[in-house]
Scaffold this active site. Sequence first.
Site, short mmCIF file in Angstrom:
data_model
loop_
_atom_site.label_atom_id
_atom_site.label_comp_id
_atom_site.label_asym_id
_atom_site.label_seq_id
_atom_site.Cartn_x
_atom_site.Cartn_y
_atom_site.Cartn_z
N GLY A 136 0.82 -1.20 0.00
CA GLY A 136 0.00 0.00 0.00
C GLY A 136 0.85 1.26 0.00
CB CYS A 137 0.12 4.72 -1.06
SG CYS A 137 -1.53 4.94 -0.34
#
EC number: 1.2.1.38
Length: 353
Positions: free
Chosen positions: A155-156
């Site tokens: 994920g970011c």
Amino acid sequence: MKNKKTIRAAIVGATGYGGVELIRLLQAHPRVEITSVISSTNPGAEIIQGFPHLTNIMLGTLDAVDPQLIASKADVVFLATPAGVAVELAPQFLQVGLKVIDISGDYRLKSPELYEKWYKRTPADAALLEEAVYGLCEVWGMEVNDTVRLLSNPGCFPTAILLGLIPAVAAGWIDLNTIIIDAKSGVSGAGRGLSLSSHFAEVNENFSAYKLNKHQHIPEIEQALTRVAGKPVVTTLTTHLVPMNRGIMATMYASVAEEARTDADFVNLYNQYYEDRPFVRVRKAGTWPATKHVTGSNYCDIGFAVDERTGRVTIISVIDNVVKGAAGQAIQNLNLMMGWDESTGLMFAPMYP
């Protein structure tokens, strides 16, 4: 497929921010041909109807989701879809022989129970969760190779946070019980779908916290830190929405363990840990990164400040959430899967100003 000169790629979810960024980056990749762009919401439409900036760059129409058809003209498929979609699609694409790179998050957590608790959705098959390789390239890139069928792109928020924390955790330099994470993201992190919280009037000239103690990236971060530390790690994460298009800044606080350390000590440790990893740039002591320094690039910039008075260290990590936090890291993983240099097609300077 290892070291194959070129491969054919399909993109599912091509009308979202992550999908259209994959188009932009893969168009410039010397060893990838985009053969199919897929949308379940608008099949048959011309791509440039929704994305005029791709005029004369990406032509053609959006395909429907048809695994057999996609497999007939692709070697790998990127799933740039909302949470819950890859649970259904990934097994279908694997069955027809495609390699799958999932950007959605459906295969990041090894525990089905944790996924169900934090994502509020039905989890993927436990066997596929176990098979999926977590592609944080700078830490576990050695596990990403031509044998991988299912790659889970981090994920970011976890990308920025984990790259900022893992070297210190691995070295035992910080007290694991004291980690606090303060992270801010631009609006593109919420995706292209409409919602009240992403309306211009709600975001402009505003700064807000959200999902306090409930963000779905918390178990992903703790899973990775636990793996590095060799014992359970629990963290506090507070996420904020800031009025900008792109970028994540993660500011981490922790008590320095045992002997005192200096800014220069942390700089040296991180330079050694990320030696020969082209996309992590460690700042010199006394200088700290900003989101503008990485915009439009696959870089993660990290800086430090040790407070001798409090015995704590502040670690600042910045990335572009759409590139290093999504499409760029997915391509970096593709490069490793193919046996290519991980920087292939990604060595471009950040946009400035």
